[in-house]
Design a protein around this motif. Structure first.
Motif: not given
Ligand code: KG4
Ligand code: ZN
Length: 359
Positions: A29-32, A48-57, A87-90
């Protein structure tokens, strides 16, 4: 069956691996929270943008934590809604891409159903034998930042909505009152922390019991807190209180007000849940969602439900707030029934509990 779950409905970027809807093999869980704190709430575009950055790690960490290769993953699940569209889209599209690339079954999951299935989760395979499965009919109180719903669950995937909030969700009320009291976002844990030093009977706050209905209403309570804050800080308003000067805020009995507010919320949640548990003769009561992490709620609900001789269960705090183990657990039961989603599905920001008939 090992399901890889992805959750990005709000401000946590989460990836988990769950075996048979039960044992958590990885739960990243990467909390924002730090990112949104300065805005006093979730800033959707930043989320949304933070999800893009955090999802692969988060995916890499989940596979590493489970010590899994792709050959050990049987299906991919992602939260489809409700939540913030951007956010859901990511998460949904990330999960679709994984399913496509790996040739795995894919399923979109209702976030509320995810919260429900946290009650089936155990922290690791060793705990599996020691913790019994919830039994039906079960009464589930979902209390999160966006929802307050009382649900009668007759079996897997069989939901009956008994009541819901007519205005603010319980978590939303905690967050708004925290703001009024000058406490940081997200408000719930901070209200609980300062309330521990306060007197829950210091202020006589309203409890909207709405007799004859299992619906909830928290906006009157929130307004009552605002009126009290205004007496201490005459220019207070919902938005301005967070920036009140420390000198003025010092006069406000924050601990007593937090404790009185928290007790009013707990009283309503406990009374209505207890009444429904009695009326529908349930075998089990479960509380799930972020507010289910609230210690006084857990303690007082345990006493009230215990008096009925009904089993009461709540998930570990880390499973109450948003996580992807929830998504993976709910997915398992759908997949067991042979249900999958097309890769063409869209996000559903206002999704309701599927199949939830109401009285
Ligand atoms: O389930 P969740 O993580 O997100 C949604 O799906 O909405 O719930 C977040 C909510 C927030 O409103 C937060 O203030 C509340 O849960 N919360 C709490 C506590 N921990 C989190 N409320 C009261 N007491 C807590 N200890
Ligand atoms: Zn949630």
């Amino acid at each position: 069956m090992n399901v890889l779950g992805v959750e990005t409905s709000c401000d946590e970027t989460a990836v988990a691996i769950v075996r048979d809807g039960r044992s958590i093999l990885a739960n990243m869980i990467a909390s924002q929270i730090e990112l949104h704190k300065r805005f006093g709430g979730v800033y959707p575009e930043l989320a949304s943008r933070q999800h893009v950055l955090a999802i692969t790690p988060a995916l890499d960490q989940a596979l590493a934590a489970a010590q899994f290769g792709w050959d050990q993953i049987d299906a991919i699940a992602a939260t489809q809604g409700p939540g913030l569209a951007g956010s859901l889209v990511v998460g949904l599209n990330f999960a679709k891409g994984l399913a496509l690339a790996r040739g795995l079954p894919f399923i979109g999951i209702n976030h509320l159903e995810g919260h429900i299935y946290t009650a089936w989760l155990v922290r690791n395979p060793e705990e599996e034998a020691g913790v019994p499965h919830p039994e039906f009919p079960a009464l589930i109180l979902i209390v999160s930042g966006g929802h307050t719903e009382l649900v009668l669950m007759h079996g897997h995937g069989e939901y009956e909505l008994l009541g819901h909030t007519l205005d603010d969700a319980a978590g939303e009320a905690f967050d708004k009152v925290a703001r009024l009291l000058g406490l940081p976002y997200p408000g719930g844990p901070h209200v609980q922390r300062v309330a521990a030093a306060g007197n829950p009977n210091a202020f006589d706050l309203p409890r909207a019991m709405l007799p004859g209905s299992y619906d909830f209403s928290f906006s009157g309570l929130k307004t009552a807190v605002l009126r009290i804050v205004e007496k201490y800080t005459p220019t207070a308003s919902m938005g301005a209180a967070a920036t009140r000067s420390p000198t003025v805020m010092r006069e406000l009995p924050v601990a007593d007000l937090a404790a009185s507010f928290q007790q009013a919320v707990v009283d309503v949640l406990v009374a209505k849940t207890r009444q429904a548990a009695e009326e529908f003769k349930v075998r089990q009561v479960l509380i799930v969602g972020g507010v289910a992490a609230n210690a006084p709620l857990r303690q007082q609900m345990a006493v009230a439900i215990g008096e009925l001789g009904v089993t009461f269960h709540y998930p570990a705090p880390v499973l109450c707030t948003d996580n992807a183990a929830a998504t993976a657990a709910a997915a398992y039961y759908h997949l067991q029934r042979g249900e999958t989603s097309s890769l063409g599905i869209d996000v559903a920001p206002s999704l309701r509990l599927q199949g939830a008939g109401s009285r």
